[in-house]
Design a protein around this motif. Sequence first.
Motif, PDB file in Angstrom:
ATOM      1  N   SER A 167       4.797 -34.661   0.080  1.00 57.62           N
ATOM      2  CA  SER A 167       3.464 -34.288   0.402  1.00 57.62           C
ATOM      3  C   SER A 167       3.335 -34.549   1.993  1.00 57.62           C
ATOM      4  O   SER A 167       2.608 -34.059   2.549  1.00 57.62           O
ATOM      5  CB  SER A 167       2.366 -35.120  -0.349  1.00 57.62           C
ATOM      6  OG  SER A 167       2.403 -36.488   0.215  1.00 57.62           O
ATOM      7  N   THR A 216       0.121 -29.869  -3.002  1.00 57.42           N
ATOM      8  CA  THR A 216      -0.385 -30.451  -1.768  1.00 57.42           C
ATOM      9  C   THR A 216      -1.967 -30.467  -1.607  1.00 57.42           C
ATOM     10  O   THR A 216      -2.632 -31.471  -1.034  1.00 57.42           O
ATOM     11  CB  THR A 216      -0.150 -29.399  -0.668  1.00 57.42           C
ATOM     12  OG1 THR A 216       1.411 -29.486  -0.561  1.00 57.42           O
ATOM     13  CG2 THR A 216      -0.629 -29.838   0.837  1.00 57.42           C
ATOM     14  N   GLU A 222       5.943 -31.111   3.267  1.00 54.53           N
ATOM     15  CA  GLU A 222       5.971 -30.243   2.244  1.00 54.53           C
ATOM     16  C   GLU A 222       6.602 -28.775   2.799  1.00 54.53           C
ATOM     17  O   GLU A 222       7.383 -28.312   2.180  1.00 54.53           O
ATOM     18  CB  GLU A 222       4.559 -29.858   1.651  1.00 54.53           C
ATOM     19  CG  GLU A 222       4.231 -28.923   0.374  1.00 54.53           C
ATOM     20  CD  GLU A 222       4.211 -27.553   1.121  1.00 54.53           C
ATOM     21  OE1 GLU A 222       4.657 -26.409   0.627  1.00 54.53           O
ATOM     22  OE2 GLU A 222       3.748 -27.206   2.412  1.00 54.53           O
ATOM     23  N   ALA A 265      -2.772 -33.912  -3.277  1.00 52.98           N
ATOM     24  CA  ALA A 265      -2.382 -34.946  -2.304  1.00 52.98           C
ATOM     25  C   ALA A 265      -3.490 -34.873  -1.431  1.00 52.98           C
ATOM     26  O   ALA A 265      -3.768 -36.054  -0.809  1.00 52.98           O
ATOM     27  CB  ALA A 265      -1.047 -34.990  -1.978  1.00 52.98           C
TER      28      ALA A 265
END
Length: 438
Positions: A102, A79, A105, A82
């Motif tokens: 992402s 994450t 999540e 991203a």
Amino acid sequence: MIKRFVSGKLRIKLILSLLFSFAVSVGIFLLLQFTAEDIAEDYFDQSSFIENQQNQAIAEFKKYVSDNRLALSDHEQLTKWAGKMKYVTVYLFKDDHLVYSSDHEEAAAGSGNYMINPILKGIPLVPVAFADTNVQLYMECFFEYKYINIIGFVTLTLSFICFICIMLFFINRKTSYIGVLENEIKILEGGYLDYPITVSGDDELSSLAQSINEMRKSFMERLNSEDRARLANSELVTAMSHDLRTPLTALVGYLDIIAYQKYGTEDNLNKYIHNSREKAYQIKTLSDQLFEYFTVFNTDEGDLALDTFDGMPLIDQLIDEQLLGLQNHRIQFEYLPCGTPFQIDINLTAMRRVFDNLFSNITKYAGTSKPVIIKCCIANQKLRLDIQNHIGPNPETIDSTGIGMKTCEKIIRQHKGSLAVTRTEDIYSACIHLPVKA
């Protein structure tokens, strides 16, 4: 409230300038925005730019996983990557089941079961090797929005600059005019009153400039009037001093002769006494005229009290009061009275003074061989009084300063009229115009 806010031409012009600048800047923004977006979209469609950006992002993701030896369960690290990569959404699949997203999540991490995503079936996926397993990657990229946002920021900036430039153009026109007025006022402050103030436009600034210009002209006229009055008074004092000195010198001489008893005979004594009386009366006449002159010229037009009279009998009365004096001097006259009734506003005492001066000049200068012509008529809402006489062969010269006529002219001007006096070798004429009411 709104009416008060938009009142005034200058304020309205500024508001219109603001609206015009805003409309032009909005038009430029829309034109640039649509044009730039069309060009960008054509470029993206006709080139592999977006595809290259996407392949580069996939390569960076695989490198990030490999370099950091990430496991599939390291959602926090995934994450984090991203989040740094804007315009990118990462989807990880294992056996056609979504194991990480992402965008989702928290849902993926909190669920005990893998989420099946049937929409992505049939889409080619990229294999990615994690430390604990191999998965398939689908990366959704929105890099075109990155450049569209850049285009939007640039076009917005350009349109804002255009708005500022247009407003500055309109404001500069007014501020530059204010600068011109400031410089011209400084020139006036320096004493150069002949310099004209520039009047441009039709708003409050131009009205202010016009008012300053009128004030400049009025001030110049006042200064010129004061100069003329100062010069006239100086000439008057000089002339009166000469005219007073002449009879005064003769009077002192006669009195010295009498005081020192140098007259010789009784007849000479009586003659010197008679001459002394004549010179004394002459000095008194001149001093009375001088006093009268300063009394009239120190009286403003608004201070002269006017009364309304029936014009025809009043003028006839003023003329009749003077005709007896002409008869006593054996001067012939012809009087043609006015045949039209009218009303007139005058100060009777001041007007009698005018007639006394005029007819006093006639008795001094007029000959007895031809009559004095006096005509009265009404024309264009004005009373016209003409007096004309032939000058005698030996006219008196006591009133050589013309102070009596200056007094008459001032009185007539105070009545909002005019007095014109002309004199040739053998003709003396005066013409009076006074406003009347029907």
